[in-house]
Design a protein around this motif. Structure first.
Motif, PDB file in Angstrom:
ATOM      1  N   TYR A  20      -3.734   1.787 -22.993  1.00  0.00           N
ATOM      2  CA  TYR A  20      -4.619   0.681 -22.649  1.00  0.00           C
ATOM      3  C   TYR A  20      -5.275   0.812 -21.269  1.00  0.00           C
ATOM      4  N   GLU A  21      -4.515   1.080 -20.229  1.00  0.00           N
ATOM      5  CA  GLU A  21      -5.085   1.093 -18.877  1.00  0.00           C
ATOM      6  C   GLU A  21      -6.158   2.165 -18.730  1.00  0.00           C
ATOM      7  N   TRP A  26     -12.510   2.828 -18.770  1.00  0.00           N
ATOM      8  CA  TRP A  26     -13.805   3.304 -19.249  1.00  0.00           C
ATOM      9  C   TRP A  26     -14.862   2.209 -19.183  1.00  0.00           C
ATOM     10  N   TYR A  27     -14.437   0.953 -19.182  1.00  0.00           N
ATOM     11  CA  TYR A  27     -15.369  -0.169 -19.161  1.00  0.00           C
ATOM     12  C   TYR A  27     -16.032  -0.356 -17.799  1.00  0.00           C
ATOM     13  N   ASN A  28     -15.697   0.500 -16.837  1.00  0.00           N
ATOM     14  CA  ASN A  28     -16.435   0.533 -15.575  1.00  0.00           C
ATOM     15  C   ASN A  28     -17.776   1.219 -15.779  1.00  0.00           C
ATOM     16  N   GLU A  34     -22.031  -2.181 -22.063  1.00  0.00           N
ATOM     17  CA  GLU A  34     -23.134  -2.749 -22.837  1.00  0.00           C
ATOM     18  C   GLU A  34     -22.907  -2.643 -24.339  1.00  0.00           C
ATOM     19  N   ALA A  35     -22.352  -1.526 -24.784  1.00  0.00           N
ATOM     20  CA  ALA A  35     -22.264  -1.240 -26.216  1.00  0.00           C
ATOM     21  C   ALA A  35     -21.065  -1.870 -26.908  1.00  0.00           C
ATOM     22  N   ASN A  88     -14.731   8.910 -23.945  1.00  0.00           N
ATOM     23  CA  ASN A  88     -14.436   8.969 -22.522  1.00  0.00           C
ATOM     24  C   ASN A  88     -15.747   9.274 -21.776  1.00  0.00           C
ATOM     25  N   PRO A  89     -16.158   8.414 -20.837  1.00  0.00           N
ATOM     26  CA  PRO A  89     -17.441   8.600 -20.154  1.00  0.00           C
ATOM     27  C   PRO A  89     -17.589   9.968 -19.479  1.00  0.00           C
TER      28      PRO A  89
END
Length: 156
Positions: A20-21, A26-28, A34-35, A88-89
């Motif tokens: 989870y962490e 990745w939401y940074n 946005e997606a 993964n960005p």
């Protein structure tokens, strides 16, 4: 940081609390933010206890390269639904999403009467191009609602 290319072999594991962490971080990234909908505590509780599908943590070697959710076929729908897919960005634009999609559809062998479905927001052109590039076609009922497009994939 430059990410190493992933191996062509991906490993799909049931998403666990330990994932989870890293996934949350990745939401940074603005594209992910946005997606996809945010993954707060309710989301985590749902995926950890889900009975009608599975959330996968996808690994390339020892690296978490993606997360993908699946809703299994049921009596009222003879298809599996991809509920979400994230890469993964650090690995954007390296073909990882396509590898995950291909690996997932091969992982779950569906009978002849079953197929895959994904719902994409009308304004998410990047996701639309992604599914189309990977051989998915818009369903006959193209717009499911005002803001969603249905994509289908049938193995031949």
């Amino acid at each position: 940081m430059i990410a190493k290319p992933i191996s062509s072999q991906l490993t799909f594991k049931k998403f666990k609390r330990e994932n989870y962490e890293e996934y949350r971080s990745w939401y940074n990234n603005e594209r992910i933010k946005e997606a996809l909908y945010d993954v707060e505590g309710e989301w985590l509780a749902h995926v950890l206890n889900q009975k009608d599908g599975i959330q996968y943590a996808v690994y390339g070697e020892q690296t978490l390269v993606g997360v993908v959710g699946v809703l299994f076929p049921a009596q009222d729908h003879p298809y599996s639904v991809i509920t979400d897919i994230a890469v993964n960005p650090a690995l954007f634009r390296k073909g990882v999403g396509s590898q995950i999609l291909s690996g997932l559809t091969n992982l779950h062998a569906l009978g002849a009467d079953y197929y895959w479905v994904a719902f994409v927001e009308v304004d998410n052109e990047l996701a639309q191009r992604f599914f189309e590039k990977n051989g998915w076609r818009q369903g006959s009922d193209r717009k499911v609602a005002d803001d969603m497009i249905r994509y289908e994939f049938r193995k031949t």
